[in-house]
Structure formats: structure tokens, C-alpha cells
Design an enzyme around this catalytic site. Structure first.
Site, PDB file in Angstrom:
ATOM      1  CD  GLU B  44      -2.729   1.030   2.631  1.00 50.39           C
ATOM      2  OE1 GLU B  44      -2.505   0.110   3.461  1.00 50.39           O
ATOM      3  OE2 GLU B  44      -3.674   1.834   2.750  1.00 50.39           O
ATOM      4  CE  LYS B 118      -7.257   1.467   3.257  1.00 47.87           C
ATOM      5  NZ  LYS B 118      -6.039   1.770   4.035  1.00 47.87           N
ATOM      6  CB  CYS B 154      -4.899  -2.017   3.902  1.00 49.36           C
ATOM      7  SG  CYS B 154      -4.100  -2.438   5.481  1.00 49.36           S
TER       8      CYS B 154
END
Lengths: 565, 565
Positions: B44, B118, B154
Site C-alpha cells: 500500500e 481504497k 488493506c
């Protein structure tokens, strides 16, 4: 004519201080109702204090706040105040997921009536509410004696859409907002313009009740007001003091009557007063009665000492002169004059012998030796703090803090730093303003000024000047080596502060700064200094996180936390 | 059989270090593609470093990151690596509102292909992403050489619903996740269980690539893995080191082949290694080559010194013994033994003369005199730091930090505190573990241990013990007055640490703690100490905010910020 009297109760609360906050709500409610009010309005999170940060996440705290709200309602009813509608901010719990809510409740008839949960949760600048709270999803209008009262909490009026937009066209008679809006230069006008816009949107007057007082590193300025649907300012409370004022809403009138409107403050007086109130409340909420600080004869420590004298009286200020072999006679004289003008205690603790002892043992030179002097002074200031129970004040300003132009664990030590958010050029302005105020015998809004009942009279200088003019006018120097000047290491403050303002507050990058007209060398110097100063601004050591909750990086309880479960 | 080779590139990046991060991506990509990989997967926010905090809000930084991503794609193509699909994390901008986005992009054929933004932005614990980023709203599956690759970043796999749920039933061949997941005790098992659940949900193997390395006060442990749809662990990288490993996805097989699976680490080794890596990377990213610290003969400073020697070699550790009239002979001997075992530099700087000079001038006694001793030591440690360019290490542990059992600006000074998140009882455990590791000649996972190429060999004690046993076994004492013991002021650590764990990490209130079985006196003591220690944990002075952006309360750039606009 049908009127309803609202009392705007602009009060100072303490985070976690449920007992004291509740006692104040009860006392102010009695005064307001005895004065004819039907509705008494307190600020955002009145009962819990604001901002409560992660204290909100403790279930035991939420339970205690709920019990306290019920006890308040019962007490008020038992005392004959059950007919009033008392609007207070507190904390609730979201039944769906157990998260805290930022809640407005109404105490009436001995009971706690659920009112309204804040919808927009600010999560920028100093605000972390989205992190802590879940959002309310409903707009609410109460019927109070036939008057339709729309409700909103602080950020709800700063964002378009949401609950206020939903109230538009619903025929509410008044929009009631409770707020915990921290002070910021120029915010008074911004708030008023915003209030006028929302009043027009819902086609009704808007009541804005704001918190006042210092809480940790925030200062709330109050300045509560009522604005009519056409933008007329109907009422305005003074800034930086507790205040109770009445607004009589006439539901049949198109325009409301104008009442008391506090005059705007001088911009320098505003910032000065914010700093004094912040210090005063920090001391009160943490149980300090006096302060100690190093007095170098420079402008930063002089201004901070004057603020401290204004906050708690010169007799509660312990100045410490700590001359070295590099301190000029002028600096020492200025420090003496200042202490005399303020009526402050004044000790002289020369550091030369101590410095020579360290230097002899460690053999340091250059910057390490300069820092050593500053750290010896830090040790002395902290010894006074420990031995006498005084709050040590750090005297650094925002310009030097931004650039890292200070000694960590040296001149930067202390529990409170009154001018840490004031640029150096503003420091000079505030000192000049304070001298004019002293000289002309002006009152200082909301403060106990030097010479009044809270202050020690001191012995004013023959010319009536409080802060020695030479402290203001001489070239700034850390006096850590012969002939040292701030301008050896930093751009001139007149330029530096402009670059800092653009780089830090407006997030301008290198290209922007050059386009702003600053020269390349200055831009490079300032960017390098600021980027590398972060560690000094933190001061506490970083360390690796190995558990679910590590101190430092994770959120904390506020410092002025009066809550004991 | 149709296979696609993925390279899992578990690398250590630096926040703001665009040039260095990009160079590493290019170099690792070459190695991976030369090894047959078609897809190279990085963690990330690879390019920007993670977590970047408010650096994300600078438009100039986002522009620089975008330019750098394009330059990387062009360079790789020019070097003959344009056919590879290189998955990197970076920062993007939301076209609707100008807010930053946490973005995955794919470098291919000389171009930057927008991939996926994200969706779930964590805003709890150490995470502030909702504050910084706007959320992506679409799930994405790429077609890479006929293989359907679902994407997630994540937190997207830590929350139910959202993009991963949307990918379920869409027939993806593999779920590819890039992560910046900080270390926490016991998290390895949690992550694997979670990965197995998501793999089952999308009915495909899941690839989990995690960042490794220290960044400011976080440590990322790596431990990247691949888990099959039936929960089988297929691949696992070692913790706390950079690592490149290959996964051959067979799209026609129901089960994938098991490859290299790193063994789990001993729990004490895990925490110890996290602390060492955190220190090592903090030094590397901030340009420090050596450390200095006070060596008292106590366990805290002994453990920290051992960690420092493991991080950068004993020859780069400067121990300073600073005995007073209250220091025991045993303590001095233990400090000498430790320094010899580590091969560390060792100086003796007695403080008695300095203390008497201050005491004579200031006339302090009691706690003020105790603090004075600690602050003189702080001045000495910082003088070494300044004079020799060494990073000063603070040696306080989590138990004393939580209780405020330290002297602010005294033993708490330093730029990095390796065991600030380690309870005292765990400090003893780690010391014992490290001695066992030294004694048995065990390797330490991923570290350069004392005696290897990075370390100075030192002179091992005859029994092979690194940390003197008496440092571990003696009763803890600050040695600031005759006969002083920690247990005079604090509950026994065995109890204290349990109460702290319940009060701090699990937010238990008074009633909960009593129900946990702790006695009332202990509970009251610990709560009082913790609630009052906040100020010491901060160390930097609070001050009133008067501008839009005040330091301290507002967010900051990370310390290890290599970005220069």
C-alpha cells in the site's frame, strides 16, 4: 403578540467535570428563569465539556453523564424550575452500534428528553469527531409552548444540506444552535455571515450559543448571537467572558427587535485576550495558582509575563533572570523593569558557574555549548516549578517553533506556551497594543488586568509603559554567544512570517512560494527549517508501537480531565 | 495448465521519499521479472510511503507523486520491462472534490493505469485515513493475460461488505490485496484467519502483500502471504525483513500448490525484533549512525542498549554512566559489564558535583531535588547527542510512562524510545529471551545481531550472557534517594501491568476493574496516576490556538519526511 423568552447561556465548562458543569447549569438556569426565560440554552456538550476526545469512548463516562443529566433534571424540578426547557449538550450512545453520539437534550418537568444528535461530524483541523461519534440522521423541530424550534449542533450549520436544509420550508419559528466553536482570528465575521445565511434558508431567526473559555490548547471565544432572517444582528454577547442574555422571540413579527449588541474587539486585543484566557483557564482547570518563567529581557518572555500578570495577577508571577556571560546589561535592566511594572516576583540565578562546571566536565563547544546554556536554564525553571508548585511557562513564539529555532529541553520547557501560535511580528504588535492599553488606562475586555482586584498593582514605569520599549525595539537575539542575532540564522521576521503563513497555513509548495514573490534562497531556507523542526515541536520521543494501544500516536484523554469514574 | 506468476515484493519504503521508493520499485521489478514474474505486487502507498498523514493534503506532493509514477513506468518500459504488470500503491486526487485518494495503480507498457481506490478508510487507533482521503466507490477486477484479478487495499478486507463482497460471485481467479498493516502482538494469526475468510468469500486464493520496516512510531512487520480458498496457507514471507517471493497461480486447479512458508516467530522474539527494526529504520530514515543513552545498571537501559547494539552494532552505541551519591556499586558494575558484552563505548560522568552546584544555588529538596538529578543526566545525554551527532535514546517503559513515573526533561529525554510500548514485566521477559538467544548462539530473525558483520564483537561474558543477570533480578529502583524502590510509589509490576492493560487497552472503568478482581486501593492508585500522567506523556507545552493552523494539536508531517518539493 406571542413571545417566548430564550436565555443564551454562554458558559465555561471543564472537560470531564460533570459535577462542576452540572452545578453551573443549575445555577445559571435558576438565574435565567428568575429573569423570565422559558428556554435556557447552553453550549455544545455542556455537561461533558468539549472537546472530550477519546474520553467519549469510555462506557463508564457515558453512563455517568447520563446519570448526571437525570439528576440535574430532577434537581431543577424539585427546586421549582421544572417548567423551564433547559437545552444542554451532552453525550449519548448510538443504540445500533454502541458508538457515542454528540447529543442535545432538553431537561423539562424533571425528565431528560432526547432532543437531537449532531449530523455533521467535523474531522479536519482540530476536530476529530467522525473518529469518535456516530452521526445523527434526523432533523428535529420541538414544539415549545406552541413555538416551533428547529435544532442544530455547531458543524450542522457549517455544511450545506443535512438537517438545516431539511428544516427549510417546514415553517419553524426559530433555529436554535448550540456550539463549541474555537477561537480563530477573524472568525466572528465568518460566523455571523454563516448565521445570516442559515436564518434566511429556514426563514426564521437563528440563535447561536457558543462555549467560552480555555480547554487544553483550545480557546473558545463565546460571542453568542442572534441573527434575524434578513441578516440583521439582533443580539451579540461579548467575547472571552461568561455571559447570560435574553432574546424575546415574537412569533407574529416579521422582524425581531434589536437588543444588546457587543461592539467588535480590536484585532490585537482579541488575540491577546485569547492567549490570556487560555492560560487563565488552563491554570484554573489544572489547579495551578502561579507561574514561573525565565525573563531574558527579550520581547517573547516580556509579553508572556504580561499575559500571565493579566491572567492571575503579577503577585502570582515568578520571573527568573538567568544571565550568562553573553547576556547584555540592557537585557538585564529590561527584565528588572518589566518585573517591577508587573509587580512580579523576580529572582536572579546566574548560570555562568553552572555552565563552566558542565563545560569543564564535558568539554563541549559550538552549538552543543549554546544548547547547554539553554538547558541549564530549563533545569532552573523546572526546579522552581517543582519546588513551588508553579506552572512553568514556555515563551517560544510560532515563528521560532515553526523553524526549530529553540533548544529542546531548554527554552522550550514548560507546561503551557501562551504564544506558541503567535508569529513574531504579531508578538511585537501585541506588546505595543498592551502598552497602549496600559498607557491610556483602557480596560481589557473580560480580563482582570494588572492593577485591578486580581492583580498586584506593581510600580508602573514613570511613563506608564508596561513592557519596556527597548524589549520591543531591540534586534532579537538568543544571547547564547557574543553578538548573536536571530537574523544570523533566520530571514528577517517581516519576510519569514509571510513565508511561514503561506507554507504552513495555506500549504503553498515551492512553486507557489516563488510565484508569491519570495526569493528562492529564502524559500529554500524556510522550507528546510520547517520540515526538519517537526521533532522539536513534538519533544516527546517516538517509539515503536507493539500493542493495540500505544501512547503518543493514539488519542489521549485531554489534560484537563476532571472526570474520575 | 494456465499459470500466472505473481511476485510478492515485501519492501521497506520511506514516507515522502519518492526518489528512493521509486528506485527500489524499479530494482525489485527487474529482479522479479528476470525471475519469471508477470505481475509484481508492492505494498500500500509504495511510492509515497505510508502513513503519510497530512503530507497527502499538499497538492504539490500529489503532483510530484504522479510525475514519479509516470517516470517509473517509462523507465521500466525503456529498460525492457514494459510487459510486466507492476502493482504499486500511491496517492491520487478525487476529481469531484480535490481530496486525496489512497490508490492502487498498475504500471504497464510505459503507462500508469488507474486501478483501484481504497474504499474503507480506517479512522481508529493509529489510523486517520477518513480525515485525509476520500473513499473509492467501485470494486475492480483486472484482466491480466486472461486471469481475472480482484483488487483491494488493506482495510477493505477488514470490513464486511464493500468492494470485496461485490467481487464475490463474479468469478475472479485471485484476490490481490496491498497492505500497510502495522505490527501488533498476535496480529499474524488474525490476518491469516481474515485472509482465509475473504478467500472463501470470493472463492479464489488471496494474495496479501504487506509493507515492512519502521516509519516514525510505527513498525510494519511484513509477513506477506497467500492463502487458498479453503484456508490453506500457501506461502508466507518472514517477518521484519524485505523479501521477494513468487506465487504461481494455476487458474485451472481447485487447489494451489504450497510453497515456502516461514515458521511463526517466538512471541518474545517478535516484540524484541519489532523494537530493533523500529529503531534501526528510524535512524536510517533520519540520518543517524549512532546512539547515546544513560546506562544506570537497571534493566530498562540495559535492554535498550542491547536493542541498539542489535540495530546498528555495539560500536555505534555510546553508553554513559552517570552515578550519583545514591547509585549502588552493583549498578555501576552491571553497567560496565553490559557495555563490555555489547562492545559499546562507555563513559563515566559523575553528577554529584554538578548536583551540588545546582543544589547550593537553588536550595531545593525532596522531589524537586530528585528531579534535579534526573534533569542533570538529561542535559548530559543531550550534550553527547549534540556534540557527537548521536540519537539520544529514552529508556522508559510503558508501565512507567503510563503512570508518570519518570522525570520530564530528565530520564524522559531523547529522540526515540525503543521500549515505550513495552510493559515492565515484558521488559524482563525480553531481556531473558535475548540472553537465551545470545547464550545458545541462536540467530535473531532478520536482524544483524551482535557479533555479526554489522556488530562489534564485544567481549562476551564468560557465561555467554549478554545482559547481566543482576540487572534483570534486582528490585527496580530510580536510585534518586537512599534505599528508594519503585514499589514505594507503584504497585508491584506483576499487578500494575495487569491493571494498566485493563484500564488503558480495554477501557475498563472502576467498576469493571473491581469486577476483574483488583483491590480497591490498587485500582484507585493506578487510575489516579494514569489520569494525571497525560502531561508528561506529551512533554511539549500546550498553548492556545489563535490561527487556522496551530502546531501541536493539528496534524503534522511525519518526522521521517524525505520529501522536498
Amino acid at each position: 403578540m406571542s413571545t417566548l423568552r430564550f436565555a443564551l447561556a454562554q458558559i465555561d465548562t471543564c472537560v470531564g467535570g460533570l459535577d462542576a458543569n452540572a452545578a453551573k447549569v443549575e445555577q445559571v438556569t435558576r438565574t435565567a428563569v428568575d429573569g423570565g426565560a422559558s428556554v435556557v440554552v447552553f453550549p455544545e456538550m455542556t455537561l461533558t465539556g468539549y472537546p472530550i476526545e477519546d474520553l467519549a469512548l469510555r462506557a463508564t463516562f457515558r453512563k455517568a453523564a447520563w446519570d448526571k443529566a437525570n439528576a440535574m433534571a430532577a434537581t431543577l424540578a424539585a427546586d421549582g424550575y421544572g417548567d423551564a426547557y433547559v437545552v444542554v449538550g451532552t453525550i449519548g450512545t448510538d443504540r445500533a452500534n454502541g458508538k457515542p453520539r454528540n447529543r442535545l437534550v432538553v431537561l423539562h418537568d424533571g425528565l431528560v428528553w432526547a432532543g437531537y444528535d449532531k449530523h455533521f461530524l467535523p474531522n479536519y483541523g482540530v476536530f476529530d469527531e467522525f473518529r469518535i461519534f456516530s452521526a445523527g440522521e434526523r432533523s428535529v423541530a420541538l414544539d415549545i409552548e406552541g413555538v416551533k424550534v428547529g435544532l442544530a449542533i455547531c458543524e450542522d450549520i457549517w455544511q450545506d444540506g443535512g438537517p438545516v436544509a431539511e428544516l427549510a420550508g417546514k415553517g419553524i419559528d426559530v433555529l436554535l444552535t448550540i456550539n463549541g466553536s474555537p477561537y480563530e482570528e477573524g472568525k466572528t465575521d465568518t460566523r455571523l455571515a454563516l448565521g445570516a445565511r442559515r436564518a434566511a434558508e429556514v426563514d426564521a431567526p437563528m440563535i447561536y450559543v457558543n462555549q467560552v473559555g480555555g480547554q487544553d490548547d483550545l480557546v473558545f471565544d463565546g460571542g453568542s448571537f442572534v441573527v434575524d432572517r434578513d441578516g440583521t444582528l439582533l443580539l451579540r454577547a461579548p467575547m472571552f467572558m461568561e455571559h447570560l442574555m435574553m432574546f424575546d422571540l415574537d412569533t407574529e413579527a416579521d422582524r425581531q427587535q434589536v437588543g444588546e449588541v457587543a461592539a467588535p474587539m480590536d484585532p490585537d486585543e482579541e488575540v491577546y485576550t485569547a492567549c490570556v484566557l487560555g492560560l487563565k483557564d488552563y491554570m484554573a482547570k489544572n489547579g495551578f495558582r502561579g507561574v514561573c518563567l525565565g525573563l531574558s529581557g527579550g520581547i517573547d518572555s516580556a509579553l508572556v509575563a504580561a499575559m500571565a500578570a493579566d491572567a492571575v495577577g503579577g503577585a502570582n508571577v515568578q520571573g527568573i533572570s538567568m544571565p550568562s556571560m553573553y547576556s547584555s546589561d540592557g537585557s538585564r535592566d529590561d527584565a528588572v523593569d518589566l518585573a517591577r511594572n508587573l509587580g512580579a516576583h523576580y529572582d536572579i540565578q546566574p548560570i555562568e558557574t553552572l555552565f563552566k562546571a558542565f563545560e569543564g566536565q564535558l568539554g563541549v563547544e559550538g552549538v552543543a555549548a549554546e544548547n547547554l546554556q539553554a538547558r541549564i536554564r530549563g533545569v532552573i525553571v523546572m526546579a522552581y516549578s517543582n519546588a513551588k508548585g508553579l506552572l512553568a511557562l514556555a515563551t517560544g513564539n510560532k515563528s521560532e517553533l515553526a523553524c526549530g529555532y529553540s533548544t529542546i529541553y531548554g527554552d522550550a520547557v514548560g507546561g503551557y506556551a501562551p504564544i506558541k501560535d503567535v508569529f513574531k511580528t504579531k508578538v511585537w504588535q501585541l506588546a505595543r497594543w498592551r502598552n497602549r492599553a496600559a498607557h491610556g488606562g483602557m480596560g481589557i475586555g473580560g480580563l482582570h488586568v494588572v492593577g485591578n482586584e486580581a492583580g498586584h498593582p506593581g510600580t508602573p514605569a514613570p511613563d506608564g509603559i508596561l513592557i519596556p520599549v527597548s524589549s520591543i525595539e531591540k534586534a532579537p537575539s538568543a544571547e547564547l554567544r557574543p553578538g548573536q542575532k536571530d537574523s544570523d540564522s533566520l530571514p528577517e521576521y517581516a519576510i519569514l512570517d509571510q513565508v511561514l503563513e503561506a507554507y504552513i497555513e495555506r500549504a503553498h509548495g515551492r512553486a507557489d512560494l516563488l510565484a508569491d514573490g519570495f526569493d528562492e534562497n529564502t524559500v529554500s531556507t524556510v522550507m528546510r527549517l520547517v520540515d526538519r523542526a517537526e521533532w522539536k515541536r513534538r519533544q516527546y520521543p517516538l517509539g515503536p508501537k507493539v500493542s493495540a494501544l500505544a501512547f503518543g500516536r493514539d488519542r489521549r484523554l485531554p489534560v484537563t480531565d476532571a472526570f474520575r469514574e
